[in-house]
Design a protein around this motif. Structure first.
Motif, PDB file in Angstrom:
ATOM      1  N   UNK A   1       0.843  -1.217   0.000  1.00 15.42           N
ATOM      2  CA  UNK A   1       0.000   0.000   0.000  1.00 15.42           C
ATOM      3  C   UNK A   1       0.872   1.258   0.000  1.00 15.42           C
ATOM      4  N   UNK A   2       1.925   1.228   0.797  1.00 11.90           N
ATOM      5  CA  UNK A   2       2.825   2.389   0.887  1.00 11.90           C
ATOM      6  C   UNK A   2       3.522   2.612  -0.450  1.00 11.90           C
ATOM      7  N   UNK A   3       3.973   1.520  -1.061  1.00 18.05           N
ATOM      8  CA  UNK A   3       4.646   1.609  -2.367  1.00 18.05           C
ATOM      9  C   UNK A   3       3.716   2.215  -3.406  1.00 18.05           C
ATOM     10  N   UNK A   4       2.455   1.782  -3.384  1.00 18.60           N
ATOM     11  CA  UNK A   4       1.477   2.265  -4.364  1.00 18.60           C
ATOM     12  C   UNK A   4       1.228   3.765  -4.158  1.00 18.60           C
ATOM     13  N   UNK A   5       1.098   4.182  -2.880  1.00 10.72           N
ATOM     14  CA  UNK A   5       0.829   5.598  -2.584  1.00 10.72           C
ATOM     15  C   UNK A   5       1.989   6.486  -3.003  1.00 10.72           C
ATOM     16  N   UNK A   6       3.216   5.988  -2.844  1.00  8.12           N
ATOM     17  CA  UNK A   6       4.400   6.817  -3.090  1.00  8.12           C
ATOM     18  C   UNK A   6       5.054   6.557  -4.447  1.00  8.12           C
ATOM     19  N   UNK A   7       4.437   5.681  -5.211  1.00  3.20           N
ATOM     20  CA  UNK A   7       4.977   5.304  -6.533  1.00  3.20           C
ATOM     21  C   UNK A   7       6.427   4.834  -6.423  1.00  3.20           C
ATOM     22  N   UNK A   8       6.633   3.896  -5.475  1.00  3.44           N
ATOM     23  CA  UNK A   8       7.928   3.247  -5.261  1.00  3.44           C
ATOM     24  C   UNK A   8       7.714   1.747  -5.362  1.00  3.44           C
ATOM     25  N   UNK A   9       8.810   0.988  -5.404  1.00  2.00           N
ATOM     26  CA  UNK A   9       8.684  -0.467  -5.324  1.00  2.00           C
ATOM     27  C   UNK A   9       8.624  -0.860  -3.853  1.00  2.00           C
ATOM     28  N   UNK A  10       8.004  -2.011  -3.515  1.00  2.00           N
ATOM     29  CA  UNK A  10       8.006  -2.466  -2.119  1.00  2.00           C
ATOM     30  C   UNK A  10       9.427  -2.589  -1.551  1.00  2.00           C
ATOM     31  N   UNK A  11      10.399  -2.994  -2.387  1.00  2.45           N
ATOM     32  CA  UNK A  11      11.794  -3.105  -1.914  1.00  2.45           C
ATOM     33  C   UNK A  11      12.327  -1.726  -1.521  1.00  2.45           C
ATOM     34  N   UNK A  12      12.011  -0.707  -2.316  1.00  2.00           N
ATOM     35  CA  UNK A  12      12.448   0.669  -1.998  1.00  2.00           C
ATOM     36  C   UNK A  12      11.807   1.163  -0.701  1.00  2.00           C
ATOM     37  N   UNK A  13      10.538   0.780  -0.508  1.00  2.00           N
ATOM     38  CA  UNK A  13       9.838   1.159   0.727  1.00  2.00           C
ATOM     39  C   UNK A  13      10.542   0.550   1.933  1.00  2.00           C
ATOM     40  N   UNK A  14      10.860  -0.749   1.854  1.00  2.00           N
ATOM     41  CA  UNK A  14      11.519  -1.422   2.977  1.00  2.00           C
ATOM     42  C   UNK A  14      12.896  -0.832   3.263  1.00  2.00           C
ATOM     43  N   UNK A  15      13.615  -0.498   2.207  1.00  2.00           N
ATOM     44  CA  UNK A  15      14.947   0.099   2.362  1.00  2.00           C
ATOM     45  C   UNK A  15      14.834   1.488   3.012  1.00  2.00           C
ATOM     46  N   UNK A  16      13.874   2.295   2.533  1.00  2.00           N
ATOM     47  CA  UNK A  16      13.672   3.646   3.093  1.00  2.00           C
ATOM     48  C   UNK A  16      13.274   3.549   4.562  1.00  2.00           C
ATOM     49  N   UNK A  17      12.460   2.536   4.896  1.00  2.00           N
ATOM     50  CA  UNK A  17      12.023   2.381   6.281  1.00  2.00           C
ATOM     51  C   UNK A  17      13.209   2.063   7.194  1.00  2.00           C
ATOM     52  N   UNK A  18      14.118   1.207   6.743  1.00  2.00           N
ATOM     53  CA  UNK A  18      15.296   0.871   7.563  1.00  2.00           C
ATOM     54  C   UNK A  18      16.154   2.113   7.813  1.00  2.00           C
ATOM     55  N   UNK A  19      16.347   2.920   6.764  1.00  2.00           N
ATOM     56  CA  UNK A  19      17.151   4.146   6.920  1.00  2.00           C
ATOM     57  C   UNK A  19      16.463   5.130   7.872  1.00  2.00           C
ATOM     58  N   UNK A  20      15.137   5.232   7.729  1.00  2.00           N
ATOM     59  CA  UNK A  20      14.374   6.148   8.593  1.00  2.00           C
ATOM     60  C   UNK A  20      14.464   5.705  10.055  1.00  2.00           C
ATOM     61  N   UNK A  21      14.343   4.414  10.292  1.00  2.00           N
ATOM     62  CA  UNK A  21      14.417   3.902  11.675  1.00  2.00           C
ATOM     63  C   UNK A  21      15.790   4.184  12.281  1.00  2.00           C
TER      64      UNK A  21
END
Length: 319
Positions: A156-176
């Protein structure tokens, strides 16, 4: 038809406003963002095909509005994010522009009618958490909030932000990792039962209105921080708070406090003596931060011409 569509959006206003506030650090900008999102959603409602829920679709549009608003280099902060604590006897520096500061948000703008949802949202509306989120680049900020606060799936996050799910997971790790560096984990010691909270709040009102510094500091943690945006100065610790209150802050002796609520925390409209008997004038929206059953932050937001109307407070106080 137009009114029917807007009526469909309305139940989502408060949670979208809370989300935009976390993204932007400003209740005024959050309100503008949600209004703009509703306008965009209304204009493109015919193309909404129902592949996702209306709620997800509105979050996607609101996110895009926030990302557009975050294109400038400025991030909002708190005085303690920008410099070490000042000496309480320092002259007051000049105010900085309002766009520099994380602002408070009235609970009425951010919480819906569901008490369980409000309790869950509270920790992530704390001033410290909102300020910490501002350290993240805009898209990481959106990923962090969607995944960790709103509990959207990676897809859902990937779809909202026009990213791939892998990019979402990577961005989340950096944010954390960034959030851990700025110590922004929700504070478990923030929990306090209603009776204790009422006692603490009543104690603060009594101590401040009596201008009794011993009673006031007895309610505070040893490293309590006092700040006054838009003035960039802040002080820390009992001795500094007392010295500040009895020197630069002396004009607040004889104040009146009107309870409001902000960021899920105890807050007040603070009126100080005007010099005319029986009349008090706006001085701050005061937000108390709590830790381990004591006050850990005394936040005095001085932009009263903007903030008092936002909190529904009158422009003067008379007995």
């Amino acid at each position: 038809m137009k009114d029917d569509v807007l009526a469909e959006f309305e139940p989502h206003r408060r949670e979208l406003c809370a989300y935009a506030y976390r993204m932007l650090g400003s209740s005024f900008e959050a309100e503008d963002a949600v209004q703009e999102a509703f306008t965009r959603a209304w204009k493109s409602h015919d193309s909404f095909e129902g592949r996702s829920s209306l709620r997800s679709w509105l979050y996607k549009i609101t996110t895009n509005v926030c990302l557009d608003m975050l294109k400038g280099p400025q991030r909002r902060a708190r005085p303690m994010d920008l410099a070490p604590a000042s000496d309480a006897g320092s002259p007051l520096p000049a105010p900085e522009p309002d766009y520099m500061w994380v602002e408070p948000i009235p609970d009425s703008m951010a919480f819906g009618a569901d008490p369980a949802a409000a309790a869950e949202a509270k920790d992530t509306l704390r001033l410290a958490f909102v300020a910490a989120v501002q350290h993240l680049p805009a898209k990481q900020r959106a990923v962090m909030l969607m995944r960790e606060v709103l509990r959207f799936s990676a897809a859902e996050t990937a779809e909202a932000l026009q990213l791939s799910p892998a990019s979402v997971n990577s961005a989340l790790q950096r944010a954390k990792a960034t959030m851990e560096q700025v110590h922004a984990k929700p504070d478990e010691s923030y929990e306090i039962d209603d009776a204790e909270l009422r006692k603490l709040v009543d104690g603060y009102v009594s101590a401040f209105e009596a201008y009794d510094m011993n009673a006031l500091t007895a309610l505070c943690t040893q490293d309590v921080a006092l700040s006054m945006p838009p003035i960039p100065l802040w002080v820390q610790g009992h001795a500094s708070v007392v010295e500040f209150m009895l020197t630069a802050g002396k004009g607040c002796e004889g104040s009146k406090l009107v309870p409001v609520s902000a960021n899920g925390l105890p807050a007040f409209g603070h009126y100080k003596p005007s010099g005319t008997p029986g009349l008090w004038e706006p001085w701050s929206i005061t937000v108390l931060e709590l830790e381990g059953g004591k006050i850990s932050g005394l936040n005095y937001f001085l932009d009263t011409p903007k903030l008092f109307p936002l909190f529904g407070l009158p422009p003067e106080y008379r007995e």
